[in-house]
Motif scaffolding. Structure first.
Motif, short mmCIF file in Angstrom:
data_model
loop_
_atom_site.label_atom_id
_atom_site.label_comp_id
_atom_site.label_asym_id
_atom_site.label_seq_id
_atom_site.Cartn_x
_atom_site.Cartn_y
_atom_site.Cartn_z
N THR A 46 -0.17 -22.87 -9.05
CA THR A 46 -0.56 -21.78 -8.69
C THR A 46 -2.21 -21.20 -8.75
N LYS A 99 -4.73 -20.17 -4.42
CA LYS A 99 -4.39 -18.69 -4.36
C LYS A 99 -4.00 -18.47 -2.98
N GLY A 107 -4.34 -15.62 -0.15
CA GLY A 107 -5.32 -14.72 0.92
C GLY A 107 -5.04 -14.06 1.66
N ALA A 134 -9.12 -18.50 0.42
CA ALA A 134 -8.33 -17.93 -1.19
C ALA A 134 -7.97 -19.18 -1.78
N CYS A 135 -7.89 -19.92 -0.44
CA CYS A 135 -6.55 -20.93 -0.50
C CYS A 135 -7.48 -22.87 -0.37
N CYS A 191 -12.96 -10.18 -9.69
CA CYS A 191 -11.55 -9.62 -9.95
C CYS A 191 -11.38 -11.26 -9.90
N TRP A 213 -9.73 -13.80 -7.78
CA TRP A 213 -9.25 -13.79 -6.85
C TRP A 213 -9.39 -14.87 -5.46
N CYS A 214 -10.68 -15.45 -5.67
CA CYS A 214 -10.89 -15.97 -4.54
C CYS A 214 -11.98 -17.08 -5.35
N GLN A 215 -12.34 -16.74 -6.49
CA GLN A 215 -12.76 -18.00 -6.98
C GLN A 215 -12.71 -19.51 -6.96
N CYS A 247 -15.25 -12.29 -0.59
CA CYS A 247 -15.12 -12.52 -1.82
C CYS A 247 -15.36 -10.90 -2.03
N ARG A 248 -13.90 -10.21 -2.10
CA ARG A 248 -13.72 -8.91 -1.56
C ARG A 248 -14.78 -7.97 -2.88
#
Length: 152
Positions: free
Chosen positions: A32, A35, A37, A45-46, A96, A98-100, A131-132
């Motif tokens: 997981t 991510k 996106g 993100a993936c 956040c 999410w994109c990392q 990156c949001r």
């Protein structure tokens, strides 16, 4: 049925050939860290490595990777990956987060290809990773720091 190497281990999955690699990783193999996106290969993100090259797993059908080697954020290793991860932590790059995982995968791939990237090299390599939280300045600095660390 698809057979491939995932983070150094052979795996076999029995899913329809058009199933995106992202969903196989997350839902079937419980990896997981990669991510979801956007679902259309625009945000990064993936990002995973497929046979050593970055690939957007959200649009990669599982039927196209039979016999390939996939590396996810959980399995990335080596001096470049370690330098990137250390720089990310030292500079508090994520907000956040999410994109990392996609950012780290792309940055590591960049350093594997160009050990001492310029700002332009970084901008080009990272252009597909959104990156949001807009931590782009810290991302660029972290990549430069990681490159400096690798030079010793």
């Amino acid at each position: 049925m698809a057979r491939f190497e995932l983070n150094g281990k052979e795996v076999t999955v029995d899913v329809p050939d058009d199933t995106p690699l992202l969903w196989v990783l997350r839902d079937e193999l419980k990896m997981t860290g990669t991510k979801f996106g956007c679902g259309v290969a625009q945000c990064g993100a993936c990002t995973v490595m497929l046979d050593g090259m970055t690939r957007r797993s959200c649009v990669t059908p599982i039927g196209t990777i039979d016999g390939s080697s996939v590396t996810t954020i959980e399995g990335i290793d080596g001096p470049e990956a370690q330098a990137v991860q250390a720089a990310w932590e030292n500079l508090d790059v994520p907000q956040c987060g999410w994109c990392q995982s996609g950012q780290v995968m792309s940055a590591t791939a960049l350093l594997l290809e160009i050990p001492k990237p310029s700002d332009e090299d970084i901008d080009n390599a990272m252009a597909g990773n959104i990156c949001r939280c807009a931590t782009y300045v810290r991302i660029r600095k972290a990549i430069h720091d990681a490159a400096d660390t690798l030079e010793g």
